[in-house]
Design an enzyme around this catalytic site. Sequence first.
Site, PDB file in Angstrom:
ATOM      1  N   ARG A   3       0.897  -1.173   0.000  1.00  0.00           N
ATOM      2  CA  ARG A   3       0.000   0.000   0.000  1.00  0.00           C
ATOM      3  C   ARG A   3       0.921   1.205   0.000  1.00  0.00           C
ATOM      4  O   ARG A   3       1.711   1.391   0.937  1.00  0.00           O
ATOM      5  CB  ARG A   3      -0.907   0.004   1.228  1.00  0.00           C
ATOM      6  CG  ARG A   3      -1.616   1.334   1.413  1.00  0.00           C
ATOM      7  CD  ARG A   3      -2.733   1.285   2.413  1.00  0.00           C
ATOM      8  NE  ARG A   3      -3.854   0.534   1.878  1.00  0.00           N
ATOM      9  CZ  ARG A   3      -5.084   0.538   2.424  1.00  0.00           C
ATOM     10  NH1 ARG A   3      -5.324   1.230   3.527  1.00  0.00           N
ATOM     11  NH2 ARG A   3      -6.066  -0.151   1.869  1.00  0.00           N
ATOM     12  N   HIS A  11      -7.471   0.854  -6.366  1.00  0.00           N
ATOM     13  CA  HIS A  11      -7.630  -0.082  -5.233  1.00  0.00           C
ATOM     14  C   HIS A  11      -8.324  -1.352  -5.748  1.00  0.00           C
ATOM     15  O   HIS A  11      -9.465  -1.652  -5.402  1.00  0.00           O
ATOM     16  CB  HIS A  11      -8.466   0.601  -4.149  1.00  0.00           C
ATOM     17  CG  HIS A  11      -8.384  -0.064  -2.812  1.00  0.00           C
ATOM     18  ND1 HIS A  11      -7.554  -1.134  -2.531  1.00  0.00           N
ATOM     19  CD2 HIS A  11      -9.051   0.194  -1.637  1.00  0.00           C
ATOM     20  CE1 HIS A  11      -7.695  -1.486  -1.263  1.00  0.00           C
ATOM     21  NE2 HIS A  11      -8.609  -0.715  -0.706  1.00  0.00           N
ATOM     22  N   GLN A  47     -10.088  -4.065  -3.419  1.00  0.00           N
ATOM     23  CA  GLN A  47     -11.391  -3.664  -2.895  1.00  0.00           C
ATOM     24  C   GLN A  47     -12.476  -3.968  -3.921  1.00  0.00           C
ATOM     25  O   GLN A  47     -13.577  -4.416  -3.580  1.00  0.00           O
ATOM     26  CB  GLN A  47     -11.385  -2.168  -2.566  1.00  0.00           C
ATOM     27  CG  GLN A  47     -12.705  -1.651  -2.032  1.00  0.00           C
ATOM     28  CD  GLN A  47     -13.045  -2.189  -0.647  1.00  0.00           C
ATOM     29  OE1 GLN A  47     -12.215  -2.174   0.246  1.00  0.00           O
ATOM     30  NE2 GLN A  47     -14.266  -2.661  -0.464  1.00  0.00           N
ATOM     31  N   ASP A  63     -17.581   7.105  -0.934  1.00  0.00           N
ATOM     32  CA  ASP A  63     -16.251   6.939  -0.318  1.00  0.00           C
ATOM     33  C   ASP A  63     -15.920   8.255   0.387  1.00  0.00           C
ATOM     34  O   ASP A  63     -16.588   9.280   0.158  1.00  0.00           O
ATOM     35  CB  ASP A  63     -15.210   6.599  -1.405  1.00  0.00           C
ATOM     36  CG  ASP A  63     -13.841   6.235  -0.828  1.00  0.00           C
ATOM     37  OD1 ASP A  63     -13.736   5.998   0.399  1.00  0.00           O
ATOM     38  OD2 ASP A  63     -12.864   6.188  -1.607  1.00  0.00           O
ATOM     39  N   CYS A  99     -16.409   1.336   0.643  1.00  0.00           N
ATOM     40  CA  CYS A  99     -15.234   0.492   0.915  1.00  0.00           C
ATOM     41  C   CYS A  99     -14.791   0.591   2.375  1.00  0.00           C
ATOM     42  O   CYS A  99     -14.086  -0.290   2.854  1.00  0.00           O
ATOM     43  CB  CYS A  99     -14.099   0.871  -0.024  1.00  0.00           C
ATOM     44  SG  CYS A  99     -13.538   2.581   0.162  1.00  0.00           S
ATOM     45  N   ARG A 159     -13.563  -8.816   1.664  1.00  0.00           N
ATOM     46  CA  ARG A 159     -12.145  -8.542   1.419  1.00  0.00           C
ATOM     47  C   ARG A 159     -11.336  -9.803   1.714  1.00  0.00           C
ATOM     48  O   ARG A 159     -10.405 -10.137   0.984  1.00  0.00           O
ATOM     49  CB  ARG A 159     -11.653  -7.381   2.307  1.00  0.00           C
ATOM     50  CG  ARG A 159     -12.145  -6.004   1.910  1.00  0.00           C
ATOM     51  CD  ARG A 159     -11.684  -5.579   0.529  1.00  0.00           C
ATOM     52  NE  ARG A 159     -10.248  -5.595   0.373  1.00  0.00           N
ATOM     53  CZ  ARG A 159      -9.429  -4.612   0.741  1.00  0.00           C
ATOM     54  NH1 ARG A 159      -9.919  -3.499   1.261  1.00  0.00           N
ATOM     55  NH2 ARG A 159      -8.123  -4.707   0.551  1.00  0.00           N
TER      56      ARG A 159
END
Length: 308
Positions: free
Chosen positions: A108, A135, A138, A226, A267, A295
């Site tokens: 990340r 991402h 996700q 988000d 998310c 996830r």
Amino acid sequence: MTRHFLDLDAVTSSDIRHILDNSNARKAKRNGMAKAAPDSDSPLKGKLLAMLFEKPSTRTRVSFDVAMRQLGGETLLLNGNDTQLGRGETIADTARVLSRYVDAIMIRTTDHTNLTELAEHASVPVINGLTDRSHPCQLMADVMTFEEHKGPIKGRKIAWVGDGNNMVTSWIHAATQLEFELAIACPDEFAPSAEALSWAKSKGAKISVTTDPYEAVKGADAINADTWVSMGMEEDRAKHRHNLLAPFQVNERLLKAANADAIFMHCLPAHRGEEMTADIIDGPQSVVWDEAENRLHAQKGVLAWCFS
Ligand code: CP
Ligand code: NVA
């Protein structure tokens, strides 16, 4: 060939579908099993995954760790600032060194080029655990969750309301690869990546961008929100962002403008009273906890694919 999982525009649609199928099958088989118990086939026994974080994480960090354990493997947690990366050792050298110790690297990172450089110089699979661009892990969980609640995603309409950020780029990639409609509503100043949109257009994807959230959610089977301030953007005129994004809040009125049985997706982490009201995220149409759980299952599909 080393199989990296960098972005959904670089994985074929049949491989994306294969990963989803494997994730679903593994989830179904675990019904009622203790969380610490490994999957019956333990396909990654003896494998070690390094997890390198240059930004905070709860879901990505824990779900990859638990996924590796359930697949029979192990993990090593690295905080970017505690490694020599924080003192200027290059990404390329870090990739070469880590490749001698571990079997795969999940990263990340603040800058997407760190991810691509790592993949270029690593001789083991590299997985994108979120960058400023995208991402994709996700999105695997999000598609899995959508399909659990609403059936096949192909041909369905998904709305994205808010900042045109890294998550949107991955939604654009997914819409293109899995052939669903994506309607994005965001302020002009926070428009989605022009590069991702032009790639999608070249592939014939059905993607629209508007500044009107009501137009985007009309006929939608899911509404996505988000955070208004992504990690690393905290210093970037947060008040200005809040002012511009306030009309894009998902609230009762906006949810009612979508299909009656539309689901609400996020998310996480979420900020009640900002990108959505509490009654929406905590209400009956919200599927956010399933997304978080998925996830774990989706990560297992991604990991197994990288090693296959
Ligand atoms: N959704 C997600 O990636 O969460 P974390 O930042 O907690 O990993
Ligand atoms: N857009 C958010 C996603 C968090 C999982 C961020 O980058 O902070």
